[in-house]
Design an enzyme around this catalytic site. Structure first.
Site, short mmCIF file in Angstrom:
data_model
loop_
_atom_site.label_atom_id
_atom_site.label_comp_id
_atom_site.label_asym_id
_atom_site.label_seq_id
_atom_site.Cartn_x
_atom_site.Cartn_y
_atom_site.Cartn_z
N ILE A 1 -2.59 -0.95 -3.11
CA ILE A 1 -3.58 -0.01 -2.57
C ILE A 1 -2.96 1.38 -2.61
O ILE A 1 -1.87 1.60 -2.08
CB ILE A 1 -3.94 -0.37 -1.12
N ASP B 1 0.84 -1.19 0.00
CA ASP B 1 0.00 0.00 0.00
C ASP B 1 0.87 1.25 0.00
O ASP B 1 1.93 1.28 0.63
CB ASP B 1 -0.92 0.02 1.23
N SER B 2 0.43 2.28 -0.74
CA SER B 2 1.10 3.58 -0.79
C SER B 2 2.55 3.40 -1.23
O SER B 2 2.82 2.87 -2.31
CB SER B 2 0.96 4.27 0.56
N ALA B 3 3.52 3.81 -0.40
CA ALA B 3 4.92 3.58 -0.75
C ALA B 3 5.20 2.09 -0.92
O ALA B 3 6.05 1.70 -1.74
CB ALA B 3 5.83 4.17 0.32
#
Length: 355
Positions: free
Chosen positions: A200, A172-174
């Site tokens: 995500i 998710d994200s990074a």
């Protein structure tokens, strides 16, 4: 890495599917408001004074002390070559598939504690064990070190007997950025070819220009335009004492040759600042002949499944990701008709939501 030109014949099985989830719960309003009041103001302050000694390294430790929703799961501490990890298995999950999970946190913060609930839910939804990696972070390490840690996680899974067709790389994200970069590195070096990639709210483009022009630059409930600009500058300037003053170049997954990647699913909020990254990655995958299932969720915060203990939308997104993982690993699991079952499940969910 050079981007391949956009001249690909897209087969039906490789086309991008785009699904927008319009309904949102009362809980999502409360979470969004809390994010605007708390998280966004911290992010705004960081953008003004990024060189202060922000206690990002303590966030994961504090998360481990906080009360949490009870989840029954078998959690085995693992030591990779340069970092800690956890092997998380919800009760009764299959031993025939596995997930390599990379947590978010802007390459600066979060870790095994902040994401344990999400990972446990994902283990149950995907009927799989999850190796979640507490990779090395900025500013004391480079992003390349985090990618190396993820590669070591893949090798650990291979040593446990998992083949590429049984493994999905997720984040998710990074951590979404790392999932793509690790999958690309794994295919390039022939360590393993994963069965799929699940992300995500992924960060996929180090160039902030596209995001700064987007309408969500002012609508996002978590990030500000100034913070994005400062973060891009930070990534371009971060260096280690032993580097001789040279900053490592941050490569963007969207600029890579993506044609060798397995099927991908991306979940993102239609109101978050990283929406352009999700959409651009989906487009580049389509142009490269790689199947991509893009899910956009209205009025959610960035990385909303991290709040799945509160958000029904987060729980639903995790279920979709779990279905995707079971589908792409179905061949290795010896189960026929995985795609058909997965599509039928989603159609039923959409019909229920519309009804």
């Amino acid at each position: 890495m050079a981007m391949r030109p956009n001249r690909y014949h897209i087969l039906p099985s490789q086309a991008m599917t785009r699904r927008v989830h319009h309904r949102h719960s009362p809980q999502s309003f409360a979470v969004s408001l809390a994010s605007r009041l708390l998280v966004k103001n911290v992010v705004r302050a960081w953008a003004i004074q990024p060189n202060l000694h922000w206690p990002f390294q303590y966030v994961d430790g504090l998360a481990g002390l906080m009360p949490h929703f009870p989840h029954s799961a078998q959690i085995e501490p693992i030591r990779l070559e340069n970092c800690a990890a956890e092997w998380v298995r919800a009760p009764g999950v299959s031993a025939k598939r596995a997930i390599l999970y990379l947590h978010g946190g802007a390459f600066l913060t979060c870790g095994l504690n902040t994401h344990r609930s999400l990972v446990t839910r994902l283990s149950k939804a995907a009927d799989a064990g999850v190796l979640t990696v507490g990779y090395r972070k900025l500013p004391t390490h480079q992003i390349a070190d985090a990618i190396e840690d993820g590669m070591n996680g893949l090798r650990w899974l291979a040593e446990r007997g998992y083949g590429g067709g049984q493994i999905v790389v997720a984040g998710d994200s990074a951590g979404g950025y790392l999932a793509f970069m690790i999958a690309l590195a794994a295919v390039r070096t022939r360590v393993v070819r994963p069965a799929g990639i699940a992300t995500i709210s992924p960060f996929t483009d180090a160039d902030p220009a596209r995001k700064l022009r987007h309408r969500n630059a002012r609508r996002c409930s978590m990030f500000t335009r100034a913070a994005l600009s400062m973060f891009a500058r930070y990534l371009g300037e971060v260096r280690l004492p032993h580097d001789g003053g040279t900053a490592a170049r941050v490569e963007s997954p969207v600029d890579a040759d993506l044609s060798s990647l397995p099927p991908v699913t991306i979940h993102a909020s239609s109101d978050e600042l990283l929406l352009p990254d999700a959409e651009l990655m989906a487009e580049r995958l389509q142009f490269s002949g790689v199947r991509c299932d893009l899910h956009l969720w209205d009025r959610q915060i960035h990385d909303f499944p991290i709040a799945a203990d509160i958000l029904p939308e987060g729980r639903q997104a995790i279920r979709y990701i779990g279905d995707f993982i079971k589908e792409v690993t179905a061949a290795a699991d010896g189960l026929p008709g995985g795609r058909r079952h997965w599509v039928g499940r989603q159609q039923a969910d959409f019909a229920a939501a519309a009804g």
